[in-house]
Design a protein around this motif. Structure first.
Motif, short mmCIF file in Angstrom:
data_model
loop_
_atom_site.label_atom_id
_atom_site.label_comp_id
_atom_site.label_asym_id
_atom_site.label_seq_id
_atom_site.Cartn_x
_atom_site.Cartn_y
_atom_site.Cartn_z
N MET A 1 61.80 31.56 43.50
CA MET A 1 62.25 32.75 42.79
C MET A 1 63.48 33.30 43.52
SD MET A 1 58.82 34.76 41.77
CE MET A 1 57.64 34.02 40.69
N ASP A 2 64.58 33.37 42.81
CA ASP A 2 65.83 33.73 43.47
C ASP A 2 66.36 35.11 43.10
OD1 ASP A 2 65.93 31.31 44.82
OD2 ASP A 2 66.94 30.31 43.17
N LYS A 3 65.73 35.81 42.19
CA LYS A 3 66.25 37.09 41.74
C LYS A 3 66.29 38.10 42.87
CE LYS A 3 65.27 40.84 38.64
NZ LYS A 3 64.21 41.78 38.67
N SER A 4 67.43 38.80 42.96
CA SER A 4 67.58 39.85 43.94
C SER A 4 66.74 41.05 43.52
CB SER A 4 69.06 40.25 44.01
OG SER A 4 69.22 41.33 44.88
N ALA A 97 43.24 48.54 46.63
CA ALA A 97 44.36 49.43 46.29
C ALA A 97 45.38 48.76 45.39
CB ALA A 97 45.03 49.92 47.57
N GLY A 98 45.21 47.47 45.13
CA GLY A 98 46.14 46.76 44.25
C GLY A 98 47.33 46.16 44.95
N VAL A 99 47.19 45.91 46.24
CA VAL A 99 48.28 45.31 47.02
C VAL A 99 48.40 43.83 46.67
CG1 VAL A 99 48.93 44.70 49.39
CG2 VAL A 99 48.12 46.99 48.88
N PHE A 100 49.63 43.33 46.64
CA PHE A 100 49.87 41.95 46.23
C PHE A 100 50.21 41.01 47.39
CE2 PHE A 100 50.16 44.18 42.28
CZ PHE A 100 49.68 43.28 41.36
N GLY A 101 50.24 41.52 48.60
CA GLY A 101 50.52 40.67 49.76
C GLY A 101 50.15 41.39 51.04
N TYR A 102 50.00 40.61 52.11
CA TYR A 102 49.53 41.15 53.38
C TYR A 102 50.21 40.36 54.48
CZ TYR A 102 45.89 43.16 56.49
OH TYR A 102 45.19 43.84 57.45
N LEU A 103 51.04 41.01 55.29
CA LEU A 103 51.73 40.35 56.39
C LEU A 103 51.30 40.95 57.72
CD1 LEU A 103 55.36 40.19 54.96
CD2 LEU A 103 53.87 38.24 55.43
N ILE A 104 51.21 40.08 58.74
CA ILE A 104 50.82 40.54 60.08
C ILE A 104 52.05 40.49 60.97
CG2 ILE A 104 49.35 40.07 62.07
CD1 ILE A 104 47.29 38.97 60.06
N ASN A 110 61.20 34.19 57.77
CA ASN A 110 60.45 33.07 57.18
C ASN A 110 59.06 33.49 56.70
OD1 ASN A 110 62.54 31.22 57.54
ND2 ASN A 110 61.89 30.79 59.64
N ASP A 111 58.61 34.68 57.11
CA ASP A 111 57.35 35.23 56.61
C ASP A 111 57.58 36.03 55.32
OD1 ASP A 111 55.89 34.36 58.95
OD2 ASP A 111 56.76 36.08 60.02
N ILE A 112 58.71 36.72 55.29
CA ILE A 112 59.00 37.62 54.18
C ILE A 112 59.24 36.86 52.88
CG2 ILE A 112 60.63 39.32 53.27
CD1 ILE A 112 60.99 40.32 56.12
N ARG A 113 60.04 35.80 52.94
CA ARG A 113 60.40 35.09 51.71
C ARG A 113 59.17 34.60 50.93
NH1 ARG A 113 65.20 32.34 50.44
NH2 ARG A 113 65.75 32.30 52.64
N PRO A 114 58.23 33.85 51.55
CA PRO A 114 57.08 33.41 50.76
C PRO A 114 56.17 34.56 50.34
CG PRO A 114 56.87 32.66 53.04
CD PRO A 114 58.22 33.27 52.90
N ALA A 115 56.07 35.59 51.17
CA ALA A 115 55.24 36.74 50.80
C ALA A 115 55.80 37.42 49.55
CB ALA A 115 55.16 37.73 51.95
#
Length: 195
Positions: A1-4, A97-104, A110-115
């Motif tokens: 997905m490339d959309k800004s 709460a309806g969160v769509f991702g979880y990062l530690i 490199n973590d942000i892009r796939p999340a």
């Protein structure tokens, strides 16, 4: 997905906030708001209506999960929670709460892009299901109104069900209106008649 995307960041540690902002911009996204606490995150989210929100869990005045929940009560925006803890209770709260991702933390580019990609895909699926549900509910409401109008026509004009349906269809075609609108008109007229 490339959309800004237009992204809101809520993080109480300014060094981490600046790192997230830098990484998002490197990925081609625009940071449209920054919040240092949960209440400000909610306010900015409702004002700016970003495409995505990154929320730290531990923030002053309101934690990120509560902020996500409050945002989702008023408008649906995909949120990714960022935390220093891999805690199942927090993950469960975030899910509720309806969160769509979880990062530690620490969170790198490199973590942000796939999340982001996963959150956007899940959100798109969610919106599609929500739209299908809304369409099904609308169709059911329309069907009930048409059935009610058909019943009124059958009673008032001594028609059989098929005749009442044909009359509804005929009026719909003649007036170039959806059948549900014709049904509402008949129901409203019948209410006036009863008064």
């Amino acid at each position: 997905m490339d959309k800004s995307l237009n992204v809101l960041i809520a993080e109480d540690e300014s060094v981490i906030l600046m790192g997230l902002k830098s990484n998002l911009e490197k990925l081609g996204h625009r940071v449209v708001g920054e919040a240092l606490d949960g209440k400000r995150a909610v306010k900015l989210a409702l004002e700016k209506k970003p495409d995505l929100i990154l929320l730290d869990i531990n923030m002053p005045s309101m934690d990120g999960i509560e902020a996500a929940s409050r945002i989702n009560e008023q408008c649906l925006i995909p949120c990714i929670i960022i935390t220093g803890y891999n805690d199942q209770k927090l993950i469960d709260r975030a899910t509720e709460a309806g969160v769509f991702g979880y990062l530690i933390k620490p969170v790198g580019i490199n973590d942000i892009r796939p999340a982001i990609d996963i959150a956007r895909a899940r959100f798109a699926e969610f919106k599609k299901l929500q739209d299908e549900l809304d369409n099904a509910e609308e169709a059911l409401k329309a069907r009930k109104l048409i059935e009610q109008a058909k019943g009124i026509l059958m009673d008032r004009m001594d028609l059989k069900e098929a005749e009442a349906m044909r009359l509804l269809q005929k009026r719909s075609n003649e007036q170039n209106k959806k059948m549900v609108i014709i049904a509402r008109d008949i129901i409203d007229a019948d209410k006036q008649f009863e008064l």
